[in-house]
Design a protein around this motif. Structure first.
Motif, PDB file in Angstrom:
ATOM      1  N   THR A 517       2.223  -7.170  -7.161  1.00 39.62           N
ATOM      2  CA  THR A 517       1.221  -6.304  -6.537  1.00 39.62           C
ATOM      3  C   THR A 517       0.219  -7.146  -5.763  1.00 39.62           C
ATOM      4  O   THR A 517      -0.243  -8.178  -6.242  1.00 39.62           O
ATOM      5  N   ARG A 519      -3.436  -6.465  -3.640  1.00 41.56           N
ATOM      6  CA  ARG A 519      -4.489  -5.487  -3.358  1.00 41.56           C
ATOM      7  C   ARG A 519      -5.608  -6.187  -2.603  1.00 41.56           C
ATOM      8  O   ARG A 519      -6.030  -7.286  -2.959  1.00 41.56           O
ATOM      9  N   ASN A 537      -2.933  -1.681  -0.665  1.00 39.44           N
ATOM     10  CA  ASN A 537      -2.226  -1.971  -1.915  1.00 39.44           C
ATOM     11  C   ASN A 537      -0.721  -1.940  -1.648  1.00 39.44           C
ATOM     12  O   ASN A 537      -0.196  -0.953  -1.098  1.00 39.44           O
TER      13      ASN A 537
END
Length: 891
Positions: A517, A519, A537
């Motif tokens: 991930t 972000r 994101n």
């Protein structure tokens, strides 16, 4: 309904306004005005967090005298005459205002104005912000969605130069930075066994007129707060039943919850546990990273010593609270519009698992009531300042039992969570957790153990964490948080092994092997565009089967002419199937107009509008407000619902009429009565108000002349009327003490220290002075703190400093004199004038000595009478002729 009224309205009731205002308002009474408590900012500096203003339909009325005091403008207000005079920045730029004549003179030019735009309220003259911006070289931007007044001078103010000269924000703290402790004595009201509660109530009648049925219902919703069994009590009750017979079997079981809690920022609860918070009854369980995302409400116990201003978990925050019927709440994150919720049947709002990034995390909750009320709560978190100090241990233990489930999710069951953070070095801490909870799909209890380490570097936070689930599964997480070019960057890698399963990662056939991930959150500013808040994101899941899922979302938010606009777009690729969906949100709260809109749409595989919700309200004048809304759901069973409402704020209570009609041919008509109750403990009078009280604390402050200086009012000591108070070193509260010397000050935010000082400028005798500079209180919901403000009559001491030499006796200037109390502390200093004369102002009664500053005496080799004793009597008599005769050479 009579039974409910008798239970909550003890007789006799002496109703009085919560916030008495001395003056009548032109064209109506003060009950028609909505009190606003604003933050005042100048060049980013917080000048006051408790600046009182009023909203009068489409105008914001600002107190001229208080604004001049904050900005150090040379304008004096004479409310008794309805006049103000002085000058702005330069002495040749004169200013004069006459409210009675509706006339203002600025720089020699006189102009008239609409009378209702300037009026006397209490001890100040309140003027429309638009008028003030026209008269003064100031742009005054009132942001109702933030409850903030941003002052932008068109000419350089002396205050701006003073702020720039101060180092390390010292001037900012002096002007009202409420986060700094000014050293005031703490005043704590003992928690009682049973206290008189504050109550927010809504009584309702509703008729549902469908094409196949007709139902009528009476409803009651109450939120009660106050001391109970030596703790802070909070109870919520909701009742409803048919009106045809009102028999017991027709009244449904009440929705009831009760919480008993204690909160102490100084960690003095539960003896050796040094807890900061303790709760029993209806509670929620905080999020645990990679294991569970919050919980439903249930009965249980929680204990924690974590600071009250820290997030619920390291990089996640849950925001929950009470939301009365007819209210709504809008959530902003770093000034970006994030979410919107209306009141629910359980009387609460919930924003769960909100991510936190490196750098500032500013959450703002804007509450809007059916009568046009506006209230703002702010929560701020800095992850890079959240390091646990070496040897420090933070813990939290929660046990809860909840009931209920849906067709797809199990919400009931027992949840037990224990979490701990331990500081190892100045830059390293370790954390651990034990969790036992039901599986959301099967209801089977699952156990988890968690261990992690965090490292706080100069510009980055690195963390690693291992979570073991019951069985052979475990999950490893590696995380990095930093800032690059003004953007907060989060990088996370999850590595899954075995059959690990939790609320965050399920165990489907296409199970996830690892997840990456990225972000990013920040702002973009351009000269010709309004500031844009950006959030990005991207998430990639690698599956055990060899496939992958990709989810990319982006949010753009801005403010356009007072309207917050936010658009979120989400693209997903799951098993080779792509979808693109978005949500457009708008929120506006400017002057007399409120607007909230949300559009859910799909771009791929087929462009279409999925849902639509639009609500708006507008003030009509004379405290009336109209609201309307429409929602449209394009599901397999489409539904359109339109609503219309009208409310009236009658000061002590509010009345609302509403109706709605759906595309299923169902008509609803309703009537609601809003009323809040509290009790002034000194007089025993009941306070009745249309705006909620139960979620806040209050203070009953009394000022009196303390002749014997014992800190307690004796029967023969004079009470002081018309005295005002300053909050958190900045704004002056709009109300004043009455003939009994008492001022009831409500709606104080609980759980946060509030500094209250008696304003010497409001005392009628210039020789009066408060015995203490102020007090610090920690408000509790539904509790009135009783505070005494003793005032003493001060004296003035004068004399002359002489030097004896061969030429005789002569006066000398620039002699530094100190007034020393009987404990040896220097309480006041001054210098002699060229003719040797000195004067000490407002000296509190007591025993002192007046002396030449020892360092000056030593440097100049002074001798003779270097000090002399003096006793200041409690009557405040002037003391003259306290001369000092000095000699050179110590003789």
């Amino acid at each position: 309904m009579c039974l409910a009224l008798c239970l909550v309205l003890p007789a006799p009731i002496r109703a009085q306004p919560l916030l008495p205002v001395a003056a009548r308002i032109q064209g109506g009474t003060e009950a028609n005005l909505n009190l606003l408590v604003l933050e005042v900012r100048l060049d980013g500096h917080l000048l006051s967090d408790s600046f009182a203003a009023y909203q009068d339909d489409g105008h914001i009325l600002l107190p001229l005298g208080e604004l001049a005091r904050l900005l150090t403008l040379a304008i004096t207000v004479y409310p008794g005459e309805g006049k103000a005079s002085g000058f702005v920045i330069r002495e040749d730029h004169e200013f004069a205002l006459d409210v009675n004549e509706s006339l203002v003179t600025v720089g020699g030019r006189s102009k008239s104005f609409e009378p209702r735009l300037a009026t006397v309220i209490g001890d100040d003259i309140y003027v429309s912000s638009q008028l003030l911006a026209h008269w003064l070289p100031l742009d005054l931007a009132v942001q109702l969605s933030r409850l903030e007044l941003d002052v932008k001078p068109r000419e350089r103010l002396p205050l701006q130069e003073r702020l720039e000269r101060e180092e390390n924000g010292a001037r900012l703290r002096a002007l009202g930075g409420s986060g700094d402790d000014p050293g005031y004595p703490h005043v704590t009201t003992p928690i009682g066994i049973v206290g008189v509660p504050f109550i927010d109530q809504t009584f309702g009648y509703q008729a549902d007129l469908g094409h196949q049925h007709h139902d009528t219902n009476l409803t009651y919703t109450g939120y009660y707060t106050g001391d109970l069994l030596g703790m802070e009590g909070a109870a919520y009750v909701s009742l409803h039943g048919g009106t045809q017979t009102l028999t017991a079997d027709q009244i449904s079981a009440p929705n009831f919850r009760l919480t008993l809690s204690r909160h102490d920022p100084d960690a003095a609860l539960l003896g050796p546990l040094h807890a900061r918070s303790f709760a029993i009854g209806s509670i929620t369980v905080p999020s645990v990273p990679n294991v569970m995302i919050g919980s439903p409400t249930g009965n249980g116990v929680s204990v924690s010593n974590r600071p009250l201003d820290q997030p619920t978990s390291f990089d996640r925050q849950n925001l929950r609270g009470n939301l009365p019927p007819g209210w709504d709440v809008t959530l902003y994150y770093n000034d970006a519009l994030v979410a919107y919720q209306q009141s629910r049947s359980d009387g609460q709002y919930a924003f769960d698992d909100l991510p936190l990034s490196f750098g500032p995390n500013e959450f703002r909750l804007v509450f809007n009531g059916p009568l046009g009320q506006v209230r703002v709560e702010r929560r701020s978190f800095l992850l890079d300042h959240s390091i646990v100090k070496p040897g420090e241990v933070f813990y939290s233990v929660v046990g809860q039992r909840a009931d209920g489930s849906t067709s797809q999710i199990v919400t009931g069951g027992t949840r037990n969570v224990a979490q701990v953070d331990v500081g190892i070095t100045r830059a390293v801490s370790v954390n651990g957790a034990l969790v036992r909870k039901p599986d959301l799909t099967t209801g089977k209890e699952m156990a988890y153990a968690q261990l992690g380490v965090r490292s706080y570097l100069e510009s980055m936070i690195l963390s690693a964490q291992l979570t073991k689930s019951e069985g052979d599964g475990w999950l490893a997480e590696f995380d990095a948080k930093t800032r690059l070019g003004g953007y907060s960057i989060d990088l996370t890698h999850l590595q899954r092994h075995g059959d690990f399963k939790s609320d965050v990662l399920d165990a489907e056939s296409q199970a996830i092997r690892f997840r990456d991930t990225v972000r990013a959150v920040g702002a973009y500013k351009a000269d010709k565009l309004p500031p844009l808040s950006l959030a990005f994101n991207a998430q990639r899941d690698q599956l055990i089967s060899g496939g992958e899922n990709i989810d990319v979302s982006a949010r753009v938010s801005t403010m356009i002419k007072g309207t917050s606009v936010s658009n979120t777009l989400d693209w997903q690729d799951t098993a080779g199937v792509s979808t693109t969906q978005g949500v457009l949100q708008l929120s506006r709260r400017v002057m007399d107009v409120g607007l909230n809109a949300q559009v859910g749409y799909e771009l791929a595989p087929h462009p279409l509008v999925q849902s639509l919700a639009l609500t708006g309200d507008r003030a009509l004048g004379d405290a009336y407000r109209i609201s309307a809304g429409i929602t449209r759901s394009m599901t397999s069973s489409p539904l359109t619902l339109g609503s219309l409402g009208l409310t009236k704020n009658l000061g002590r209570f509010g009345l609302g009429l509403s109706t709605s009609y759906s595309s299923h041919h169902e008509l609803t008509i309703g009537v609601q009565l809003f009323i809040a109750l509290g009790r002034e403990p000194r007089s025993g009078a009941w306070l009745v108000d249309a705006q909620p009280l139960a979620g806040t604390g209050a203070v009953s402050a009394r000022a009196f002349v303390d002749r014997n200086m014992n800190g307690v009012r004796d029967p023969d000591e004079e009470l002081i009327s018309n005295a005002g108070f300053i909050f958190n070193g900045g704004g002056r509260h709009p109300s004043r003490t009455d003939s009994s010397g008492t001022d009831f000050i409500g709606r104080l935010l609980p759980g946060q220290y509030t500094d209250i000082a008696l304003d010497p400028d409001t005392l009628e005798d210039p020789q009066w002075r408060p015995m203490t500079p102020g007090v610090r209180v920690l408000p509790r919901p539904g509790v009135v703190d009783i505070i005494e403000f003793p005032v003493v009559a001060t004296s003035e001491i004068d004399g002359t400093v002489y030097l004896l030499d061969k030429a005789g006796r002569r006066e000398i200037g620039d002699a530094r004199l100190e007034l020393v109390d009987d404990k040896g502390a220097v309480v006041m200093t001054t210098k002699s004038s060229p003719d040797g004369y000195y004067l000490l102002h407002q000296v509190i009664p007591g025993k002192y000595s007046i002396r030449i500053a020892p360092d000056q005496a030593a440097k100049l080799g002074l001798g003779g009478v270097l000090d002399r004793p003096v006793t200041v009597p409690p009557e405040g008599d002037f003391i003259n002729g306290q001369d000092l005769e000095l000699r050179l050479g110590g003789h």
